[in-house]
Write a protein that holds these residues in place. Structure first.
Motif, PDB file in Angstrom:
ATOM      1  N   SER A 135      20.211-111.930  47.100  1.00  0.00           N
ATOM      2  CA  SER A 135      20.800-110.591  47.216  1.00  0.00           C
ATOM      3  C   SER A 135      21.354-110.092  45.881  1.00  0.00           C
ATOM      4  CB  SER A 135      21.899-110.583  48.287  1.00  0.00           C
ATOM      5  OG  SER A 135      22.816-111.619  48.044  1.00  0.00           O
ATOM      6  N   ILE A 136      21.443-110.975  44.897  1.00  0.00           N
ATOM      7  CA  ILE A 136      21.879-110.544  43.556  1.00  0.00           C
ATOM      8  C   ILE A 136      20.975-109.436  43.045  1.00  0.00           C
ATOM      9  CG2 ILE A 136      20.496-112.322  42.372  1.00  0.00           C
ATOM     10  CD1 ILE A 136      23.971-111.242  41.229  1.00  0.00           C
ATOM     11  N   LYS A 137      19.685-109.482  43.488  1.00  0.00           N
ATOM     12  CA  LYS A 137      18.740-108.465  43.023  1.00  0.00           C
ATOM     13  C   LYS A 137      19.168-107.072  43.459  1.00  0.00           C
ATOM     14  CE  LYS A 137      15.005-111.718  43.667  1.00  0.00           C
ATOM     15  NZ  LYS A 137      13.982-112.025  44.664  1.00  0.00           N
ATOM     16  N   LEU A 138      19.702-106.996  44.691  1.00  0.00           N
ATOM     17  CA  LEU A 138      20.153-105.695  45.187  1.00  0.00           C
ATOM     18  C   LEU A 138      21.298-105.169  44.334  1.00  0.00           C
ATOM     19  CD1 LEU A 138      20.316-105.821  49.074  1.00  0.00           C
ATOM     20  CD2 LEU A 138      18.856-104.426  47.639  1.00  0.00           C
ATOM     21  N   LEU A 139      22.118-106.106  43.861  1.00  0.00           N
ATOM     22  CA  LEU A 139      23.262-105.706  43.043  1.00  0.00           C
ATOM     23  C   LEU A 139      22.808-105.256  41.663  1.00  0.00           C
ATOM     24  CD1 LEU A 139      25.935-108.460  43.712  1.00  0.00           C
ATOM     25  CD2 LEU A 139      26.124-106.041  44.220  1.00  0.00           C
ATOM     26  N   ILE A 140      21.893-106.054  41.099  1.00  0.00           N
ATOM     27  CA  ILE A 140      21.490-105.779  39.722  1.00  0.00           C
ATOM     28  C   ILE A 140      20.668-104.493  39.634  1.00  0.00           C
ATOM     29  CG2 ILE A 140      20.126-106.692  37.787  1.00  0.00           C
ATOM     30  CD1 ILE A 140      22.781-108.148  38.243  1.00  0.00           C
ATOM     31  N   ILE A 141      19.899-104.240  40.678  1.00  0.00           N
ATOM     32  CA  ILE A 141      19.031-103.063  40.635  1.00  0.00           C
ATOM     33  C   ILE A 141      19.813-101.766  40.888  1.00  0.00           C
ATOM     34  CG2 ILE A 141      18.245-102.764  43.025  1.00  0.00           C
ATOM     35  CD1 ILE A 141      15.372-102.899  41.843  1.00  0.00           C
ATOM     36  N   ALA A 192       1.074-114.668  33.592  1.00  0.00           N
ATOM     37  CA  ALA A 192       0.713-113.667  32.587  1.00  0.00           C
ATOM     38  C   ALA A 192       1.942-112.937  32.060  1.00  0.00           C
ATOM     39  CB  ALA A 192      -0.265-112.674  33.181  1.00  0.00           C
ATOM     40  N   GLY A 193       3.005-112.871  32.890  1.00  0.00           N
ATOM     41  CA  GLY A 193       4.230-112.200  32.463  1.00  0.00           C
ATOM     42  C   GLY A 193       4.548-110.941  33.248  1.00  0.00           C
ATOM     43  N   LYS A 194       3.835-110.753  34.385  1.00  0.00           N
ATOM     44  CA  LYS A 194       4.059-109.534  35.187  1.00  0.00           C
ATOM     45  C   LYS A 194       5.491-109.446  35.689  1.00  0.00           C
ATOM     46  CE  LYS A 194       1.111-110.424  38.433  1.00  0.00           C
ATOM     47  NZ  LYS A 194       0.751-111.774  38.008  1.00  0.00           N
ATOM     48  N   THR A 195       5.929-110.519  36.394  1.00  0.00           N
ATOM     49  CA  THR A 195       7.265-110.495  36.988  1.00  0.00           C
ATOM     50  C   THR A 195       8.347-110.457  35.903  1.00  0.00           C
ATOM     51  OG1 THR A 195       6.446-111.660  38.923  1.00  0.00           O
ATOM     52  CG2 THR A 195       8.808-111.693  38.579  1.00  0.00           C
ATOM     53  N   THR A 196       8.083-111.165  34.802  1.00  0.00           N
ATOM     54  CA  THR A 196       9.047-111.127  33.695  1.00  0.00           C
ATOM     55  C   THR A 196       9.180-109.700  33.165  1.00  0.00           C
ATOM     56  OG1 THR A 196       8.467-113.381  33.094  1.00  0.00           O
ATOM     57  CG2 THR A 196       9.569-112.073  31.415  1.00  0.00           C
ATOM     58  N   ALA A 197       8.037-109.037  33.025  1.00  0.00           N
ATOM     59  CA  ALA A 197       8.075-107.655  32.530  1.00  0.00           C
ATOM     60  C   ALA A 197       8.853-106.762  33.497  1.00  0.00           C
ATOM     61  CB  ALA A 197       6.656-107.141  32.348  1.00  0.00           C
ATOM     62  N   VAL A 229      11.789-106.905  43.787  1.00  0.00           N
ATOM     63  CA  VAL A 229      11.317-107.932  42.859  1.00  0.00           C
ATOM     64  C   VAL A 229      11.077-109.213  43.649  1.00  0.00           C
ATOM     65  CG1 VAL A 229      11.861-109.242  40.787  1.00  0.00           C
ATOM     66  CG2 VAL A 229      12.670-106.904  41.029  1.00  0.00           C
ATOM     67  N   GLU A 230       9.906-109.766  43.466  1.00  0.00           N
ATOM     68  CA  GLU A 230       9.494-110.976  44.174  1.00  0.00           C
ATOM     69  C   GLU A 230       9.665-110.771  45.678  1.00  0.00           C
ATOM     70  OE1 GLU A 230      11.882-113.732  41.934  1.00  0.00           O
ATOM     71  OE2 GLU A 230      10.139-114.393  40.789  1.00  0.00           O
TER      72      GLU A 230
END
Lengths: 571, 319
Positions: free
Chosen positions: A368-374, B41-46, B83-84
């Motif tokens: 859920s950190i992603k929700l915070l960061i985004i 390839a770096g997609k998620t990193t990008a 993301v992910e």
């Protein structure tokens, strides 16, 4: 600011719905209420006489009965003596202008002794007469009368012989009296029963007072009037010729404190606490008054300071009825209040450590950190909102502890007593509501420091289980064990430097409230801490040093958490 | 069309390992940009760097003209994303998750929340706790959260994971609708290349941290297609057919030109050759005149997947 407020609101939403938060907060409440219920139970059982140390009746009444019995026995002996006196002399003998006339009584006794002397002298004459008669009888054995009545003659002769023998003993007594005659006045003055001379006068005064007081004692017993009892005690002290003026003053002060502290149905423990505190107070006052110890040695300046502080502390403690000083709150009640406080704060600290450990790590673990960061907010705001939430939770828990304590005090009969503590070289008295508030405020600092320590671990290792485990181990296990190990160094090095190593560890046992309030002067070590520490700068026990340490520790943890949360990548 | 995302020279290291090597990326308003590349390839990193999860080691990122470093909050206010995995607060209902996220943006009404819930088809389960959701439902909720604040740029990392065919179709409709009607620019990475083919307007192919090419879907396939390839079914005489076709093509070659290969697919027995489409009727006539029976002739076209394999050199699995 709006976004920060929103984040903060979100943090509150997340927290208050967490089962662990609800469960442990309930536990804080339950543990305190449980102690309160135990206290109430103990109080009720105590009132019902379930414990051996609780007398059936008021200890004061018991005390009064002892007093009454003592005085009644003295009184009865005095009364019988006075009755004998009155039988001999009449009720108004030796009374001049309404007062006992001792000189007249002594003169009277001298006169009576002279009568005795005359009587003995008469007896002596009688003896001489008998002896002469006996001689005459023996010489005139052929007397006509004897011839006419030989039996009567023999009887008369025997009588004369016995009389001569009897008055022979009197001769010895007379000789002694005559020999002692010049000191008769002194002998009389030291003879108490007949109330002559100085001792006689005081005994008479006591007898008169007791005679007068016996009605008051009966009144005191009938009405359980403790104030009247103290008034009588004060009169006794004031009229005691064996006491100096300053001792009389100290005695009266003591009685006045006793009057203030007395309440019906005190337990014997409470009563003993009062009287032993008063006894220490009186002793210290008298030693200070004299400037020497009991052996007559001059008191050192340190000892004078110690006695002065103890007198100050005990006076305030007794005056304000503080716990531990025999006031309105007993030792047992103090124990219950402390238990209630430590139960609540202990559980609250566990909660803060767990919540601090979960605060960031859980977000990472659940993703859920992603929700915070985004969200369109900088990380500093996210971090600040979490920190503020932790502080809010800590404050809430502490207020919960505070109000639960007040509730427990109110409903379990623990009551609210003024609190006395010695700090920075003098004794202070504090309203209990303020005292407990400061107690939980300091508790807040400590508990929050433990919370941010867990938060630091949470941001660093980003794993809730790991953060909780490591926090718990460091806060609760390692500190005490390391402290114990390093305490051993005192034995080898003779100082406390190494024992302070625990101060680099989480401040779970920094114990700020006891550093501030717990310094009753029981030992020279405590005294040194209070005096040399000033406002608590003593490295071992100083309040200011400990507070500074806890604040610095907390600040360090916040800084480390901040750096970790703000700068590290979220992979 | 304006750029809603402009990435210039973005680099990222994990320790000493270079993950992104000065990549450039642009997403325009109203277009769906596929972001494809093999594993690692770096997609998620990008994507994570664009969204602020990772710090960059060089380069610029602008979202709707706002520099991410200078105007972080304004820039991030224009973005929605997954993301992910679509992770959220599992202990709360979908509604609370949406409300909590809405607070961080401000000025999002309950009506808007209801609208996006309806849009992603979660209205019947939105009050259930997220922990009871299937992965597909979580994806839908994730999308609802991502579009809740009407972002100008939507960044989706593998959004079709866990979706059933219906779900994928619905997602495609939603995304096409969003981008083409409301003008949102979408950056989407997925391993479902067939889906990407149906969805994307353009694609950026990335391998080993570098952008290999960036073209529209038609440009990409045309680039490979070049001179079309045909497959001819000559029944039992493929070798004869090969001779005829080779002869016909060679006769038309100018001096110095190399003849294209004409081969027989050993598996199917069909003749495979490249030629300009306009000479096919002449080839057929020549075959017939030479007595070869022509059963079928078919033009072959490259898929995105084939294009991807061709561009990235094959061998790598598609991420």
């Amino acid at each position: 600011m709006h976004k920060f407020g929103s984040l903060y609101r979100n943090e509150i939403t997340k927290t208050v719905r967490k089962p662990v938060y609800i469960v442990i907060t309930a536990l804080v409440l339950a543990s305190m209420l449980l102690v309160g219920i135990i206290a109430l139970g103990a109080k009720l059982l105590n009132s019902a006489g379930a414990f051996d140390y609780t007398p059936d009746r008021s200890v004061y009444v018991e005390q009064m009965e002892w007093n009454e019995n003592d005085y009644r026995s003295i009184l009865s002996s005095l009364e019988s003596e006075m009755k004998a006196f009155e039988d001999t002399y009449g009720g108004d003998a030796f009374v001049k202008d309404g007062k006992f006339d001792a000189e007249a009584a002594i003169e009277d006794y001298r006169a009576r002794l002279m009568d005795d002397l005359i009587w003995y002298a008469d007896s002596l004459c009688q003896r001489a007469w008998y002896l002469e008669s006996l001689k005459f009888k023996i010489a005139d054995i052929d007397d006509e009368e004897a011839e006419k009545n030989p039996a009567g003659f023999i009887d008369e002769t025997r009588e004369n012989l016995a009389g001569a023998r009897a008055y022979g003993r009197t001769k010895a007594d007379l000789d002694k009296l005559l020999k002692d005659y010049p000191t008769v006045g002194k002998t009389v003055a030291e003879y108490p029963v007949f109330l002559y001379g100085e001792r006689g006068k005081s005994t008479l005064a006591e007898a008169e007072l007791l005679s007068k007081n016996i009605e008051k004692y009966e009144e005191i017993l009938a009405n359980e009037d403790f104030d009247l009892y103290i008034d009588l005690e004060n009169e006794t002290v004031k009229s005691d010729p064996a006491l100096s003026e300053s001792q009389k003053k100290i005695g009266v002060e003591t009685n006045e404190i006793l009057k203030k502290l007395y309440r019906p149905n005190m337990t014997s423990v409470e009563w003993n606490e009062v009287t032993s505190a008063l006894s220490t107070l009186n002793t210290n006052k008298m030693l200070l008054d004299a400037g020497t110890d009991w052996e007559g040695n001059k008191l050192s300046p340190e000892t004078v300071t110690k006695y002065r502080l103890q007198v100050e502390e005990l006076t305030k403690g007794l005056e304000y009825g503080a716990p531990g000083y025999g006031g309105r709150q007993s030792v047992e009640e103090k124990v219950f209040v402390n238990l209630t406080l430590s139960a609540g704060m202990g559980v609250a600290q566990v909660l803060l450590v767990i919540m601090g450990a979960l605060l960031v790590a859980e977000e990472f673990q659940s993703g859920s950190i992603k929700l915070l960061i985004i969200a369109p907010v900088r990380r500093i705001k996210i971090f600040s909102a979490k920190l503020l939430m932790l502080a809010t939770m800590c404050a809430f828990e502490m207020l919960l502890v505070y109000f639960t304590l007040l509730f427990v005090c109110l409903f379990s009969g623990l009551g609210f007593s003024n609190m006395v503590f010695t700090f920075a070289g003098s004794a202070h008295v504090m309203n209990p509501f303020l005292y407990y508030f400061i107690y939980v405020l300091l508790g807040f600092v400590e508990v929050f420091a433990a919370g941010v320590f867990a938060l630091m671990l949470s941001t660093m290792i980003r794993n809730a289980g790991g953060a909780i485990s490591i926090s718990m181990v460091l806060v609760y296990v390692l500190q005490s064990s390391v402290t114990s190990i390093f305490m051993l160094t005192i034995g080898f090095t003779g100082n406390y430097i190494f024992s302070n190593i625990y101060k680099v560890l989480p401040p779970a046992n920094a114990d700020l409230p006891s550093k501030l309030f717990g310094t009753s002067i029981q030992s020279d070590l405590d005294l040194n801490a209070i005096l040399n520490g000033g406002f608590g700068l003593d490295i071992n026990n100083g309040f200011a040093v400990s507070l500074l340490y806890v604040l610095a520790f907390g600040a360090l943890c916040v800084w480390a958490s901040y750096e970790s949360f703000i700068k590290r990548d979220i992979k | 069309m304006e750029n809603v995302l402009r990435v210039k020279g973005l680099s990222k290291y994990f320790g000493k390992r270079k993950i992104l090597d000065k990549i450039d990326l642009e997403v325009k308003s109203g277009e769906i940009m596929g972001f494809i590349g093999p594993n690692g390839a770096g997609k998620t990193t990008a994507i994570k760097t664009i969204l602020g999860f990772l710090s960059d080691d060089g380069g610029d990122i602008q979202i709707c003209g706002y520099d991410v470093k200078k105007d972080y909050e304004k820039a991030m206010g224009m973005v929605g994303g997954i993301v992910e995995n679509p992770d959220m607060y599992k202990q709360f209902s979908g509604t609370i998750n949406l409300q909590m996220y809405a607070r961080t943006h401000g000025n999002i009404s309950q009506e808007r929340i209801d609208e996006v819930v309806k849009m992603v088809g979660l209205e019947n389960r939105i009050n259930d706790k997220v922990k009871k959701y299937s992965l597909g439902m979580k994806q839908r909720l994730g999308l609802a959260i991502a579009i809740l604040h009407n972002p100008r740029l939507l960044v989706l990392d593998e959004p079709t994971n866990g979706l059933d065919p219906n779900g994928i179709r619905e997602l495609r409709e939603i995304l096409i609708n969003l981008s083409h009607k409301t003008g949102i620019g979408v950056l989407i990475s997925s391993h479902q290349l067939a889906e990407m083919e149906n969805l994307c307007d353009r694609a950026t192919i990335i391998a080993n941290g570098r952008v290999i090419c960036e073209k529209s879907l038609s440009e990409l396939t045309d680039m490979l297609n070049g001179e079309p390839t045909f497959r001819l079914d000559a029944g039992a005489a493929p070798q004869r057919a090969i001779q005829v076709i080779r002869g016909f093509i060679e006769s038309g070659l100018a001096e110095g030109e190399t003849a294209p290969r004409v081969t027989c697919d050993a598996e199917t027995g069909k003749v495979v050759f490249s030629a300009e489409p306009q000479i096919i009727p002449s080839i057929v006539r020549a075959l017939v005149e030479a007595g070869v029976d022509v059963y079928a002739i078919q033009k072959e076209e490259y898929s995105l997947e084939e294009a991807f394999v061709a561009i990235t050199g094959g061998g790598s699995q598609i991420a």
